[in-house]
Design a protein around this motif. Structure first.
Motif, PDB file in Angstrom:
ATOM      1  N   UNK A  13      -1.527  -4.946  -4.283  1.00  0.00           N
ATOM      2  CA  UNK A  13      -1.372  -3.488  -4.200  1.00  0.00           C
ATOM      3  C   UNK A  13      -2.625  -2.839  -3.619  1.00  0.00           C
ATOM      4  N   UNK A  14      -3.799  -3.270  -4.088  1.00  0.00           N
ATOM      5  CA  UNK A  14      -5.049  -2.733  -3.563  1.00  0.00           C
ATOM      6  C   UNK A  14      -5.226  -3.103  -2.093  1.00  0.00           C
ATOM      7  N   UNK A  15      -4.829  -4.312  -1.737  1.00  0.00           N
ATOM      8  CA  UNK A  15      -4.873  -4.726  -0.337  1.00  0.00           C
ATOM      9  C   UNK A  15      -3.998  -3.799   0.515  1.00  0.00           C
ATOM     10  N   UNK A  16      -2.792  -3.502   0.059  1.00  0.00           N
ATOM     11  CA  UNK A  16      -1.854  -2.701   0.843  1.00  0.00           C
ATOM     12  C   UNK A  16      -2.335  -1.266   0.987  1.00  0.00           C
ATOM     13  N   UNK A  17      -2.906  -0.706  -0.080  1.00  0.00           N
ATOM     14  CA  UNK A  17      -3.455   0.651   0.007  1.00  0.00           C
ATOM     15  C   UNK A  17      -4.530   0.726   1.083  1.00  0.00           C
ATOM     16  N   UNK A  18      -5.445  -0.227   1.075  1.00  0.00           N
ATOM     17  CA  UNK A  18      -6.535  -0.205   2.053  1.00  0.00           C
ATOM     18  C   UNK A  18      -6.087  -0.699   3.423  1.00  0.00           C
ATOM     19  N   UNK A  19      -5.037  -1.517   3.493  1.00  0.00           N
ATOM     20  CA  UNK A  19      -4.445  -1.948   4.762  1.00  0.00           C
ATOM     21  C   UNK A  19      -4.011  -0.729   5.572  1.00  0.00           C
ATOM     22  N   UNK A  71      -0.010   4.621 -12.533  1.00  0.00           N
ATOM     23  CA  UNK A  71       0.468   5.765 -11.749  1.00  0.00           C
ATOM     24  C   UNK A  71      -0.431   6.058 -10.542  1.00  0.00           C
ATOM     25  N   UNK A  72      -1.766   6.107 -10.678  1.00  0.00           N
ATOM     26  CA  UNK A  72      -2.596   6.350  -9.496  1.00  0.00           C
ATOM     27  C   UNK A  72      -2.420   5.286  -8.418  1.00  0.00           C
ATOM     28  N   UNK A  73      -2.239   4.032  -8.810  1.00  0.00           N
ATOM     29  CA  UNK A  73      -2.057   2.970  -7.818  1.00  0.00           C
ATOM     30  C   UNK A  73      -0.729   3.136  -7.092  1.00  0.00           C
ATOM     31  N   UNK A  74       0.332   3.454  -7.833  1.00  0.00           N
ATOM     32  CA  UNK A  74       1.643   3.677  -7.211  1.00  0.00           C
ATOM     33  C   UNK A  74       1.589   4.882  -6.268  1.00  0.00           C
ATOM     34  N   UNK A  75       0.926   5.947  -6.698  1.00  0.00           N
ATOM     35  CA  UNK A  75       0.817   7.145  -5.860  1.00  0.00           C
ATOM     36  C   UNK A  75       0.043   6.845  -4.584  1.00  0.00           C
ATOM     37  N   UNK A  76      -0.992   6.029  -4.682  1.00  0.00           N
ATOM     38  CA  UNK A  76      -1.775   5.659  -3.499  1.00  0.00           C
ATOM     39  C   UNK A  76      -0.916   4.919  -2.475  1.00  0.00           C
ATOM     40  N   UNK A  77      -0.037   4.044  -2.947  1.00  0.00           N
ATOM     41  CA  UNK A  77       0.870   3.324  -2.049  1.00  0.00           C
ATOM     42  C   UNK A  77       1.823   4.289  -1.342  1.00  0.00           C
ATOM     43  N   UNK A  78       2.324   5.251  -2.069  1.00  0.00           N
ATOM     44  CA  UNK A  78       3.225   6.250  -1.478  1.00  0.00           C
ATOM     45  C   UNK A  78       2.499   7.074  -0.419  1.00  0.00           C
ATOM     46  N   UNK A  79       1.273   7.480  -0.704  1.00  0.00           N
ATOM     47  CA  UNK A  79       0.507   8.284   0.256  1.00  0.00           C
ATOM     48  C   UNK A  79       0.246   7.504   1.546  1.00  0.00           C
ATOM     49  N   UNK A  80       0.028   6.189   1.442  1.00  0.00           N
ATOM     50  CA  UNK A  80      -0.170   5.375   2.637  1.00  0.00           C
ATOM     51  C   UNK A  80       1.056   5.383   3.538  1.00  0.00           C
ATOM     52  N   UNK A  81       2.237   5.302   2.926  1.00  0.00           N
ATOM     53  CA  UNK A  81       3.488   5.329   3.690  1.00  0.00           C
ATOM     54  C   UNK A  81       3.690   6.701   4.326  1.00  0.00           C
ATOM     55  N   UNK A  82       3.470   7.759   3.562  1.00  0.00           N
ATOM     56  CA  UNK A  82       3.664   9.120   4.080  1.00  0.00           C
ATOM     57  C   UNK A  82       2.729   9.396   5.258  1.00  0.00           C
ATOM     58  N   UNK A 172       5.085  -1.621   1.126  1.00  0.00           N
ATOM     59  CA  UNK A 172       4.521  -0.635   0.199  1.00  0.00           C
ATOM     60  C   UNK A 172       5.536  -0.074  -0.796  1.00  0.00           C
ATOM     61  N   UNK A 173       6.762   0.297  -0.379  1.00  0.00           N
ATOM     62  CA  UNK A 173       7.719   0.807  -1.380  1.00  0.00           C
ATOM     63  C   UNK A 173       8.038  -0.216  -2.475  1.00  0.00           C
ATOM     64  N   UNK A 174       8.133  -1.494  -2.110  1.00  0.00           N
ATOM     65  CA  UNK A 174       8.403  -2.523  -3.125  1.00  0.00           C
ATOM     66  C   UNK A 174       7.245  -2.621  -4.116  1.00  0.00           C
ATOM     67  N   UNK A 175       6.018  -2.591  -3.596  1.00  0.00           N
ATOM     68  CA  UNK A 175       4.859  -2.668  -4.484  1.00  0.00           C
ATOM     69  C   UNK A 175       4.740  -1.429  -5.367  1.00  0.00           C
ATOM     70  N   UNK A 176       5.202  -0.288  -4.863  1.00  0.00           N
ATOM     71  CA  UNK A 176       5.180   0.935  -5.672  1.00  0.00           C
ATOM     72  C   UNK A 176       6.022   0.751  -6.927  1.00  0.00           C
ATOM     73  N   UNK A 177       7.213   0.172  -6.761  1.00  0.00           N
ATOM     74  CA  UNK A 177       8.077  -0.091  -7.912  1.00  0.00           C
ATOM     75  C   UNK A 177       7.473  -1.158  -8.820  1.00  0.00           C
ATOM     76  N   UNK A 178       6.901  -2.189  -8.203  1.00  0.00           N
ATOM     77  CA  UNK A 178       6.302  -3.282  -8.981  1.00  0.00           C
ATOM     78  C   UNK A 178       5.125  -2.788  -9.817  1.00  0.00           C
ATOM     79  N   UNK A 179       4.383  -1.791  -9.285  1.00  0.00           N
ATOM     80  CA  UNK A 179       3.198  -1.277  -9.987  1.00  0.00           C
ATOM     81  C   UNK A 179       3.537  -0.796 -11.389  1.00  0.00           C
ATOM     82  N   UNK A 180       4.742  -0.214 -11.547  1.00  0.00           N
ATOM     83  CA  UNK A 180       5.123   0.300 -12.867  1.00  0.00           C
ATOM     84  C   UNK A 180       5.520  -0.829 -13.818  1.00  0.00           C
ATOM     85  N   UNK A 181       5.681  -2.040 -13.273  1.00  0.00           N
ATOM     86  CA  UNK A 181       5.992  -3.183 -14.121  1.00  0.00           C
ATOM     87  C   UNK A 181       4.781  -3.985 -14.530  1.00  0.00           C
ATOM     88  N   UNK A 182       3.611  -3.613 -14.045  1.00  0.00           N
ATOM     89  CA  UNK A 182       2.389  -4.312 -14.430  1.00  0.00           C
ATOM     90  C   UNK A 182       2.089  -4.055 -15.905  1.00  0.00           C
TER      91      UNK A 182
END
Length: 386
Positions: A13-19, A71-82, A172-182
């Protein structure tokens, strides 16, 4: 969820945010042409990232202490996509500025929450290992995005929808959902949502080193590609940006075997050395020297300095790790943005090469000043023996 899988998914997830952060870097010149703007505007758009990141670090660096880490990690993934979708639909300088702001907010949320979260998953006794995993994941992400777009453009030819963008939209959308399962291993505290960064005592030199190191990385990512494009070497931009970060990742295991002070000292030596080699390559139009200098500065920035600094502040603020990480990145991103903007203005006035020379001189002077101050501070702080 087993601990190794949790660590892997968080790192991914952190990789994808910074990717997503440098994904668009090889297209900077295209967006600039679309809007008919010069070097100053390009560097302002690049530094707009810090315009989103800095307020996030200053005001929301401890947000995850209140609402949890996921939540902050999931939101970061969404912002990258947007942000990336915005550039696809409305390519140009204005969209690049907005996208970079959104990416900055996402990075600020993810890095502060992610560092604390990784330590909580692994346990306090493995805080330095957690720092190594976070720096490795984010280093690969920062460099991998630019390289992926560079490779995509090489395969596809000129396009504003490279395969690298599509990869982000798919993962990123898949990881966003996965983040809430951590696993929820953190204990949210009843603290204010708006929380200022913490600067642990005795860590100022690590922050100053991060500012110096990341100013060099900022120049390599934002200004050097403009000079490469002028010399008909623009196709190498993705590789240069990748090496500006990936070489540091390769040095992190070596840095881990050193003390934080030793790694920091080596970083102070490599930062100006690497940039001088890079500058000579730009001057002589020698790509080999540009790549070699980029690798050396990367070793300093994302290898020795980054790991040592993150590990040090994490160890010195065990109960306020997210805010201490925010404090470290305040230093880092001031260095990452202000010299780049100044160099962009100098490039429009005196040319790109002269801007790089002026930066190199300022870098050498700053390095010497910080090292002297660190040496004097160390002497004053040393215990007296009778």
């Amino acid at each position: 969820m087993p601990r190794p899988i949790s660590v892997l998914l968080l790192a991914l997830s952190l990789f994808t945010v910074t990717f997503a952060v440098n994904l668009q870097a090889p297209l900077y010149d295209v967006y600039a042409v679309e809007s008919n703007v010069g070097a100053t505007a390009v560097t302002v758009a690049f530094a707009a990232y810090v315009g989103g990141l800095m307020p996030t670090l200053m005001l929301l660096g401890g947000l995850s202490d209140r609402i949890g880490r996921r939540v902050p990690i999931a939101l970061a993934l969404v912002l990258g996509v947007v942000a990336t979708a915005l550039l696809v639909h409305i390519p140009g300088w204005s969209s690049l500025v907005i996208a970079r702001v959104l990416l900055g907010v996402g990075t600020g949320l993810a890095t502060t929450a992610g560092t604390a979260y990784m330590t909580e998953i692994l346990g306090e006794h493995r805080a330095r290992t957690a720092a190594l995993i976070v720096t490795s994941a984010t280093s690969l992400g920062f460099g991998g995005g630019a390289l992926a777009t560079g490779i995509s453009l090489g395969i596809q030819g000129p396009t504003l929808m490279p395969y690298s963008y599509l990869a982000l939209f798919g993962v990123a959308p898949m990881l966003t959902l996965i983040a809430f399962g951590l696993p929820r291993v953190d204990l949210p505290r009843k603290v204010s949502i708006l929380r200022l960064p913490v600067f642990p005592a005795g860590t100022w030199m690590f922050g100053a080193a991060m500012a110096l190191a990341w100013s060099t990385t900022g120049m390599t990512i934002a200004v050097v590609p403009l000079e490469l494009a002028e010399n008909d070497l623009g196709g190498w931009t993705g590789l240069v940006i990748f090496l500006a970060i990936f070489a540091g990742f390769l040095c992190q295991p070596m840095a881990r075997r050193m003390t934080n002070n030793q790694a920091l000292a080596l970083g102070f030596v490599l930062i100006p050395l690497g940039f001088l080699i890079l500058l000579s390559g730009v001057w002589l139009n020698a790509l080999v020297l540009v790549l070699a200098g980029t690798c050396i500065t990367s070793a300093a920035s994302y290898g020795f300095t980054y790991l040592a600094s993150l590990a040090e502040v994490s160890l010195r603020a065990p109960t306020d790790r997210a805010r201490a990480t925010a404090g470290l990145f305040v230093y880092a991103y001031f260095g990452f943005s202000l010299p780049v903007i100044a160099s962009g203005a100098l490039a429009d006035w005196f040319g790109l090469l002269m801007a790089l020379i002026i930066f190199a001189l300022a870098q050498i002077i700053s390095t010497m000043a910080i090292v002297l101050m660190w040496k004097r501070w160390s002497v004053r702080s040393a215990p007296a023996f009778r």
